[in-house]
Enzyme design. Structure first.
Site, PDB file in Angstrom:
ATOM      1  N   HIS A 105       0.819  -1.216   0.000  1.00 57.93           N
ATOM      2  CA  HIS A 105       0.000   0.000   0.000  1.00 57.93           C
ATOM      3  C   HIS A 105       0.850   1.262   0.000  1.00 57.93           C
ATOM      4  O   HIS A 105       0.418   2.299  -0.488  1.00 57.93           O
ATOM      5  CB  HIS A 105      -0.920   0.025   1.223  1.00 57.93           C
ATOM      6  CG  HIS A 105      -1.822  -1.162   1.340  1.00 57.93           C
ATOM      7  ND1 HIS A 105      -2.793  -1.459   0.418  1.00 57.93           N
ATOM      8  CD2 HIS A 105      -1.884  -2.139   2.282  1.00 57.93           C
ATOM      9  CE1 HIS A 105      -3.428  -2.566   0.779  1.00 57.93           C
ATOM     10  NE2 HIS A 105      -2.891  -2.992   1.901  1.00 57.93           N
ATOM     11  N   HIS A 134       2.144   8.947   1.608  1.00 52.32           N
ATOM     12  CA  HIS A 134       0.960   8.904   0.757  1.00 52.32           C
ATOM     13  C   HIS A 134       1.180   9.851  -0.423  1.00 52.32           C
ATOM     14  O   HIS A 134       1.875  10.864  -0.289  1.00 52.32           O
ATOM     15  CB  HIS A 134      -0.291   9.330   1.534  1.00 52.32           C
ATOM     16  CG  HIS A 134      -0.652   8.411   2.661  1.00 52.32           C
ATOM     17  ND1 HIS A 134      -1.452   7.312   2.503  1.00 52.32           N
ATOM     18  CD2 HIS A 134      -0.284   8.422   3.973  1.00 52.32           C
ATOM     19  CE1 HIS A 134      -1.583   6.689   3.665  1.00 52.32           C
ATOM     20  NE2 HIS A 134      -0.878   7.353   4.572  1.00 52.32           N
ATOM     21  N   HIS A 151       3.515  10.509   7.193  1.00 54.46           N
ATOM     22  CA  HIS A 151       2.860  10.249   8.476  1.00 54.46           C
ATOM     23  C   HIS A 151       3.843   9.574   9.416  1.00 54.46           C
ATOM     24  O   HIS A 151       4.340   8.476   9.124  1.00 54.46           O
ATOM     25  CB  HIS A 151       1.629   9.355   8.289  1.00 54.46           C
ATOM     26  CG  HIS A 151       0.487  10.020   7.616  1.00 54.46           C
ATOM     27  ND1 HIS A 151      -0.619   9.339   7.142  1.00 54.46           N
ATOM     28  CD2 HIS A 151       0.273  11.343   7.341  1.00 54.46           C
ATOM     29  CE1 HIS A 151      -1.457  10.202   6.599  1.00 54.46           C
ATOM     30  NE2 HIS A 151      -0.932  11.417   6.716  1.00 54.46           N
TER      31      HIS A 151
END
Length: 269
Positions: A105, A134, A151
């Site tokens: 991911h 991301h 993050h």
């Protein structure tokens, strides 16, 4: 001639034995051993066919992704400017190495336990356990996003989570993320060790202004109760590094979620 039959006589022990034999062969009594249920395996999710709009349909454990009222990310807009004492405290230092994982991911860097990096949120310490990326950014400011978002995920001794978000904007030249983004494994579930020192302080802007609010994980199961701090000023990331990440993950962001009744505060000088 009338025949006479004597009624059979049973002792108490015989009556008890007959009663036992009359019981059903397959009892569901509480004392009967029960088979252990199979462990629940979370459903596969992604950012495409099984993307954010469908996460709640994939698994009962993901229902809060749709039904929650404190979901992340959100659009950030300037609210009340607070004093510096409302800042979280960031205490970072270099670590000798990190484990870099392509988890299918995103690119995630895992730090060893007891690494000494932490933040203090309302006087509660949270240790840095991992950081990941991301693309494009998940949070937006007044509706405007950035190239990427970092993050930094922290956990308290009680297991609570606090995330420090850093907005990343593509710029020419090198960036502090070269050692991590440049070494990211291309294959899913692959992991390598990146020799350090890796200094999380280099990932932060010099401007301390920060948005704070209560939210959730931005990936399934979208658990709420996460303390969020997003630094307002973006940090530069090399355009080539962002391009390489984009080759691995063309997009890895959840759209912004409704604010509902939450308050976003901006702590500044």
């Amino acid at each position: 001639m009338r025949k006479c039959f004597r009624r059979p006589h049973f002792t108490a022990a015989a009556v008890a034995a007959i009663a036992i034999l009359a019981l059903p062969a397959c009892s569901s009594g509480a004392n009967e051993p029960q088979a252990n249920p199979a462990p629940h395996t979370p459903a596969h999710w992604d950012y495409d066919a099984e993307g954010p709009d469908h996460w709640a349909d994939l698994d009962r454990d993901f229902l809060v992704c749709q039904r929650g009222h404190q979901q992340s990310p959100i659009d950030l807009a300037s609210r009340i400017r607070l004093s510096p004492r409302d800042h979280i405290t960031i205490e970072y230092a270099p670590v000798p190495s990190v484990e870099l994982v392509n988890n299918g991911h995103t690119v995630q860097a895992n730090l060893p336990a007891g690494n000494g990096n932490r933040i203090l949120v309302d006087a509660t310490p949270f240790e840095l356990v991992q950081f990941h990326f991301h693309l494009p950014s998940e949070h937006t400011v007044d509706g405007v996003g950035t190239t990427m978002e970092l993050h930094l995920v922290h956990k308290s001794a009680a297991g609570a989570l606090a995330v420090l978000g850093v907005l990343l904007q593509a710029r020419p030249g090198a960036s502090p993320f070269a050692a991590v983004l440049g070494a990211a494994p291309a294959q899913a579930e692959a992991a390598i060790t990146v020799a350090g020192p890796v200094d999380p302080r280099a990932f932060l802007p010099t401007d301390p202004d920060q948005f704070r609010y209560q939210g959730s994980l931005t990936t399934p199961p979208c658990s709420e109760g996460v303390s969020w701090t997003v630094l307002r000023t973006p940090v530069g990331v090399a355009a080539a590094e962002a391009d390489r990440y984009r080759e691995l993950f063309p997009h890895s962001n959840r759209p912004t979620q409704p604010l509902h009744e939450r308050t976003v505060t901006l702590a500044g000088k």
